[in-house]
Design an enzyme around this catalytic site. Sequence first.
Site, short mmCIF file in Angstrom:
data_model
loop_
_atom_site.label_atom_id
_atom_site.label_comp_id
_atom_site.label_asym_id
_atom_site.label_seq_id
_atom_site.Cartn_x
_atom_site.Cartn_y
_atom_site.Cartn_z
N GLU A 112 0.84 -1.19 0.00
CA GLU A 112 0.00 0.00 0.00
C GLU A 112 0.88 1.24 0.00
OE1 GLU A 112 -3.04 -0.02 2.99
OE2 GLU A 112 -4.01 -1.80 2.20
N HIS A 228 -8.89 10.35 2.30
CA HIS A 228 -8.53 9.20 1.46
C HIS A 228 -8.66 9.60 0.00
CE1 HIS A 228 -8.34 5.19 -0.23
NE2 HIS A 228 -8.00 4.72 0.96
N ARG A 274 -0.91 9.58 1.33
CA ARG A 274 -2.30 9.88 1.00
C ARG A 274 -2.58 11.37 0.82
NH1 ARG A 274 -5.57 5.53 4.87
NH2 ARG A 274 -5.26 3.75 3.51
N HIS A 331 -11.35 10.52 5.89
CA HIS A 331 -11.16 9.09 6.15
C HIS A 331 -10.75 8.80 7.58
CE1 HIS A 331 -10.48 4.96 5.09
NE2 HIS A 331 -9.17 5.00 5.32
N ARG A 366 -1.65 9.37 8.90
CA ARG A 366 -1.54 7.94 9.22
C ARG A 366 -1.03 7.15 8.03
NH1 ARG A 366 -4.85 3.66 8.21
NH2 ARG A 366 -6.56 4.99 7.51
#
Length: 527
Positions: A112, A228, A274, A331, A366
Site C-alpha cells: 500500500e 482518502h 495519501r 477518512h 496515518r
Amino acid sequence: MKQFDVIIIGSGIAALQLANKLTKDLNVMILTKQNLTKGNSYLAQGGVAAAVAPGDDPYLHYLDTMEAGAHHNDAKAVLEMTRKAPELINGFWQSGCRFDEDENGNLLLGMEGAHSEKRIVHSGGDETGRHMVEFLISDLPSNITVEQSAFVYDLILNQEKSQCIGVKAKLPDGTNERYIAQHVVLATGGCGQIFSFTSNAETATGDGIALAYRAGAALTDMEFIQFHPTLLYVDGRTRGLISEAVRGEGAVLVTEDGKRIMQGIHPLEDLAPRHIVSQTIYDYSRRGIQIHLDISSIKDFSARFPTISKLCIQHGIEMEKGLIPVVPGSHFIMGGIKTDLQGRTSIPGLYAIGEAACTGIHGANRLASNSLLEGMFVGSNLAEWINIRRAGIRKPDNIHIPVQNFYDGELPDPAILKQTMMDRTGIVRKKEMLSLQADWLAKFNHDKWLEAALDHLSPEQLTSLFMYIIATLITQSALERTESRGGHYREDFPYEDNANWMKKQIIHQRKNGKDGKHEFNQTALAT
C-alpha cells in the site's frame, strides 16, 4: 443505575481487543450507539500492517510510519508498536482468525501507499475489518455484557471533577440510564461524517472526542484530517471506499483521456502518501476534471477485491471498461483525545483507544493499514494495565450528578455543516475560508452548549451537537497551525515549518468552562 468494573463505549477493533483480553473475573459492559458492526473497523478493506516478511523489519515499518506522519509522530511510541506488530498478527492467526495465505500456507502480503515493503496482511481480499470484527465478537467471553442502541451522551465525574466514574446513555425507548464503573473507556471511533465526502460509517460523528472535551480532557492535533484519495464517486456523491490496496496491486490514477496524474508529482507516484495523492486529485477536480482509477492491469479484479467490485456494480460502473471514477473524502483523524500507550487520558478513570484517541503514533498523517494495528496494540496494552490492577478495583464512591444549565439554542443543520466543512476546512485550507467557517460556527454559541444539560435532547440533536463541537475544534486548530504538514494543507502556508512546528501540538482543554491552549500534564494521567 447499573454498576460495572469496566465500561467500554464502542465496538471496533480496539474495543473488542480490549474486551477479549480483560480477565474473566471483571464485570464488563460494552455500550454501542447502534449494533456491534456499525463502525469503521467493520468497513476496513485494506488490512493490517506488520513486518512479517523474511526481508522486512519493524524498523523499516517504523521509518515508513514516521515519513508518512511528516515526523510529527512520537518516535518511541511508533517503534514500540511496529516491534509488537508481528506478535499481534501471529496471535490472531494462531487463535483462529484466518488471514489470506499463498499456495505454501504463508501469509499473503500486499503493498500500500508509502510502504517500502509488502507487509499488508489481509483477510477475504478486501474484507479484513469485517473478518477481524466478527472473529473478536465470536470470541467474547461470558463476563462481557453488550447493550446495543445505547447512545452515550455524557460522562459522569465525581463531585471534585477529579475522576470519571461513569456515563449517561439514551436508550431506544427514550429513557436515560446511568452506568457507573472504575474504568470508563472511549472507543467511539472518528469523526469523518462532519465532511460531505467521507468513507466513514454513519456512526462516525466524533461522539467520544466531544464527550471527553466537555468533561475537561485534553485533546490534541485536531487539525490533522486524512482525506482518502479514492472514494467511488457517482452522480455527485461518494458511494464508498476504493481501498489503497487497489493501487498497491497496480491500479493508476488517470484523467478521462488516460493521462497519469501522479507521474512527476512524487517518486512513489500512485503510491505516494495519501495527503499528496488527495491534494493532486482535488487540484484536478477544482478544474472540473474527473479522475478515474485505471484497474485494467489487475488480473481477476473481482476475485481479489470482491467487496469493491460489488460496490461498483451496484452503482452502475461498467467494470469491463476498467475505469472507476473517484474523489478524495475524509477518512481518518490523526488527532483526538490525548493519551499514552495504555490509553490513559488527562482525567483519572477515563481512557481512550482507537481512532478517538491520539497516542502520537500517526503523526500528521496515518500510514496505510496502521489503524487496525494501533487498535490491536493499545487495546492489548490497556487490558494488561487494568488486569494488573484488578485486585485493587473498587466501586466508585462520591457519586454526584450536578445540576447543569438548561439551554435550548439552535444547532447547525448537519447537511450545511458537512458541506461548509468540506468547502472551507477540507483538503485545501487558507485563512480566509477558515475564518469564514469559524465565524459561522461561533453564531451557535459553542461555549453555552459545552455547559448545557443534555438529558432532554434527542439522539438526532445530540449527534448534531457533537458534530458541531468537533467541527469547531478542527477549524480552530487549522487556523492556528500556520504551516502545511501531513493531512493539514494550508494554501497560504504551503510548506512545512520544521523550525517552529514539527513537534508542536495544539492542545485543547477546557479550563473553568473555557477552551485554552495548555501543555499536557503527564502527572494528571490515571495511576
